[in-house]
Design a protein around this motif. Sequence first.
Motif, PDB file in Angstrom:
ATOM      1  N   GLY A  60      -6.886 -60.003 -23.870  1.00  0.00           N
ATOM      2  CA  GLY A  60      -6.448 -61.217 -23.208  1.00  0.00           C
ATOM      3  C   GLY A  60      -6.429 -61.111 -21.699  1.00  0.00           C
ATOM      4  O   GLY A  60      -6.338 -62.129 -21.016  1.00  0.00           O
ATOM      5  N   THR A  61      -6.488 -59.893 -21.164  1.00  0.00           N
ATOM      6  CA  THR A  61      -6.497 -59.723 -19.715  1.00  0.00           C
ATOM      7  C   THR A  61      -7.703 -60.428 -19.110  1.00  0.00           C
ATOM      8  O   THR A  61      -8.828 -60.257 -19.574  1.00  0.00           O
ATOM      9  N   VAL A  62      -7.449 -61.214 -18.073  1.00  0.00           N
ATOM     10  CA  VAL A  62      -8.533 -61.897 -17.367  1.00  0.00           C
ATOM     11  C   VAL A  62      -9.053 -60.985 -16.266  1.00  0.00           C
ATOM     12  O   VAL A  62      -8.284 -60.491 -15.434  1.00  0.00           O
TER      13      VAL A  62
ATOM     14  N   LEU B 235     -22.996 -61.138 -19.566  1.00  0.00           N
ATOM     15  CA  LEU B 235     -22.294 -60.090 -18.836  1.00  0.00           C
ATOM     16  C   LEU B 235     -22.267 -58.843 -19.711  1.00  0.00           C
ATOM     17  O   LEU B 235     -21.843 -58.900 -20.871  1.00  0.00           O
ATOM     18  N   TYR B 236     -22.708 -57.727 -19.161  1.00  0.00           N
ATOM     19  CA  TYR B 236     -22.673 -56.441 -19.853  1.00  0.00           C
ATOM     20  C   TYR B 236     -21.538 -55.648 -19.236  1.00  0.00           C
ATOM     21  O   TYR B 236     -21.575 -55.333 -18.046  1.00  0.00           O
TER      22      TYR B 236
ATOM     23  N   ALA C 100     -15.005 -61.767 -23.710  1.00  0.00           N
ATOM     24  CA  ALA C 100     -15.482 -63.115 -24.015  1.00  0.00           C
ATOM     25  C   ALA C 100     -15.251 -63.986 -22.795  1.00  0.00           C
ATOM     26  O   ALA C 100     -14.424 -63.655 -21.934  1.00  0.00           O
ATOM     27  N   ILE C 101     -15.993 -65.053 -22.731  1.00  0.00           N
ATOM     28  CA  ILE C 101     -15.781 -66.036 -21.671  1.00  0.00           C
ATOM     29  C   ILE C 101     -15.080 -67.225 -22.307  1.00  0.00           C
ATOM     30  O   ILE C 101     -15.595 -67.836 -23.254  1.00  0.00           O
ATOM     31  N   ASP C 102     -13.866 -67.497 -21.814  1.00  0.00           N
ATOM     32  CA  ASP C 102     -13.090 -68.547 -22.467  1.00  0.00           C
ATOM     33  C   ASP C 102     -13.534 -69.939 -21.986  1.00  0.00           C
ATOM     34  O   ASP C 102     -14.440 -70.067 -21.139  1.00  0.00           O
TER      35      ASP C 102
ATOM     36  N   ASN D 204     -13.204 -68.064 -17.709  1.00  0.00           N
ATOM     37  CA  ASN D 204     -12.656 -66.758 -17.382  1.00  0.00           C
ATOM     38  C   ASN D 204     -13.254 -65.675 -18.278  1.00  0.00           C
ATOM     39  O   ASN D 204     -13.419 -65.894 -19.483  1.00  0.00           O
ATOM     40  N   VAL D 205     -13.519 -64.513 -17.691  1.00  0.00           N
ATOM     41  CA  VAL D 205     -13.950 -63.351 -18.465  1.00  0.00           C
ATOM     42  C   VAL D 205     -12.684 -62.643 -18.936  1.00  0.00           C
ATOM     43  O   VAL D 205     -11.869 -62.205 -18.116  1.00  0.00           O
TER      44      VAL D 205
END
Length: 111
Positions: free
Chosen positions: A4-6, A40-41, A101-103, A107-108
């Motif tokens: 969950g950390t952005v 994004l890798y 994941a990109i929400d 946000n990543v």
Amino acid sequence: MSAGTVLCRFDELVDGEARGFDPQKGGQDTLFGVRRGSRLYLYRDLCPHATSPMAWRKDEYLNRRRDRIVCFAHGAQFEIETGRCLLGPCIGQSLQAVAHAIDDRGNVRLV
Ligand code: FES
């Protein structure tokens, strides 16, 4: 690292470039990502050769052609898309991919 950390907004990342992240706020980047188009890798900043950080300065994880990840300690080169070492002292080993994941807000996030 907690789920969950952005890390950042995806649109802050420069296409074709790398960026380091310090999600634990420890004063040193422990993750890095490379944006390629809409992908994004994301990997741990830990070279499999000597379990050392890989950048020689902030956000410098790529070679000059920007087509491989490089560990600046001993020059290992890694495929951006897979993290597999293609050249150098840890050939055949891989970087550790980090689930993200990109929400829906762009946000990543770690997952
Ligand atoms: S620590 Fe990365 S190549 Fe040696």
